[in-house]
Write a protein that holds these residues in place. Structure first.
Motif, PDB file in Angstrom:
ATOM      1  N   VAL A   1      -4.006  -3.456  -2.819  1.00 60.00           N
ATOM      2  CA  VAL A   1      -3.674  -2.938  -4.153  1.00 60.00           C
ATOM      3  C   VAL A   1      -4.314  -3.822  -5.222  1.00 60.00           C
ATOM      4  N   ASP A   2      -4.448  -3.269  -6.432  1.00 57.25           N
ATOM      5  CA  ASP A   2      -4.999  -4.081  -7.518  1.00 57.25           C
ATOM      6  C   ASP A   2      -3.870  -4.820  -8.237  1.00 57.25           C
TER       7      ASP A   2
ATOM      8  N   HIS B   1       0.824  -1.213   0.000  1.00 57.42           N
ATOM      9  CA  HIS B   1       0.000   0.000   0.000  1.00 57.42           C
ATOM     10  C   HIS B   1       0.859   1.263   0.000  1.00 57.42           C
TER      11      HIS B   1
ATOM     12  N   ASN C   1      -2.596  -4.565 -11.242  1.00 60.54           N
ATOM     13  CA  ASN C   1      -1.638  -3.723 -11.965  1.00 60.54           C
ATOM     14  C   ASN C   1      -0.628  -3.100 -11.019  1.00 60.54           C
ATOM     15  N   GLU C   2      -1.108  -2.606  -9.867  1.00 57.04           N
ATOM     16  CA  GLU C   2      -0.211  -2.001  -8.884  1.00 57.04           C
ATOM     17  C   GLU C   2       0.768  -3.038  -8.342  1.00 57.04           C
TER      18      GLU C   2
ATOM     19  N   GLU D   1       3.493  -3.752 -10.824  1.00 55.54           N
ATOM     20  CA  GLU D   1       4.474  -2.662 -10.864  1.00 55.54           C
ATOM     21  C   GLU D   1       5.439  -2.754  -9.683  1.00 55.54           C
ATOM     22  N   ILE D   2       4.907  -3.114  -8.519  1.00 54.55           N
ATOM     23  CA  ILE D   2       5.753  -3.256  -7.325  1.00 54.55           C
ATOM     24  C   ILE D   2       6.747  -4.393  -7.526  1.00 54.55           C
TER      25      ILE D   2
ATOM     26  N   PRO E   1       4.948   3.148  -3.080  1.00 60.92           N
ATOM     27  CA  PRO E   1       5.380   4.339  -3.818  1.00 60.92           C
ATOM     28  C   PRO E   1       5.994   5.409  -2.905  1.00 60.92           C
TER      29      PRO E   1
END
Length: 199
Positions: free
Chosen positions: A158-159, A127, A161-162, A165-166, A130
């Motif tokens: 998070v979804d 969460h 996609n997130e 990315e992580i 970023p």
């Protein structure tokens, strides 16, 4: 006696993971576990939470296990070895601690009570990732590269996609490092984490 170092920034879910791990390690592997807590800013809270679960907890003074409290860590581990005789010690250091430094402090002692096997995991808060990347990229990179593997925790916040990315960013920061996606509060993939730590 083995040791597991569970590192990660404050709020990443280390304590929840520790609680889940202790239960799993005991029930699945029959191992007696002791816990050492040193979370800067939450001393007196995490320890009390854990004691409700009947866990052996030794709290260290506020500060960083890997530097100013090195001698206290050695004394604590020695006391646990002599008085509790656990199969496993779980150390939850302060959020800024580097697992490699914690391990280095112990191996410098060269005593019989130094754990035979020391594993380490870094817990990353999905969460807040970023924000942590923006403010603490260098210490995060150091943590990731000196751990045995990485847990992306709170994946329920998070979804897809997130999360993707992580994972990509972690793979850039620590190439080849194993990554487990989990939710300690929902007991998701805890068994996989325990298997990696214990084995």
């Amino acid at each position: 006696m083995d040791m597991i170092v569970i590192a990660g920034f404050l709020g990443s879910g280390k304590t929840t993971l520790v609680l889940s791990s202790v239960k799993d390690i005991y029930e699945r592997y029959g191992k007696k576990v002791a816990v050492v807590v040193n979370d800067f800013g939450t001393i007196g809270i995490d320890g009390k939470v854990m004691e409700k679960y009947g866990l052996q907890v030794k709290e260290l003074a506020a500060g960083c296990v890997c530097c100013t409290l090195g001698p206290s860590l050695l004394i604590t581990v020695k006391e646990i070895y002599e008085n509790i005789h656990p199969d496993v010690i779980i150390v939850e250091p302060t959020g800024i601690a580097n697992p490699e430094a914690v391990v280095g402090i112990l191996y410098q002692a060269e005593e019989e009570w130094v754990p035979e096997k020391i594993s380490s995991v870094v817990v990353v808060d999905a969460h807040r990732f970023p924000m942590i990347m923006k403010a603490f990229e260098r210490p995060l990179k150091n943590q990731l590269n000196t751990s045995d593997f990485v847990v992306i925790n709170k994946i329920d916040t998070v979804d897809d996609n997130e999360l993707s990315e992580i994972k990509t960013k972690i793979e850039e920061l620590a190439p080849g490092k194993p990554v487990v996606c989990a939710s300690a509060s929902h007991n998701k993939n805890i068994s996989e984490i325990i298997d990696r730590l214990v084995n």
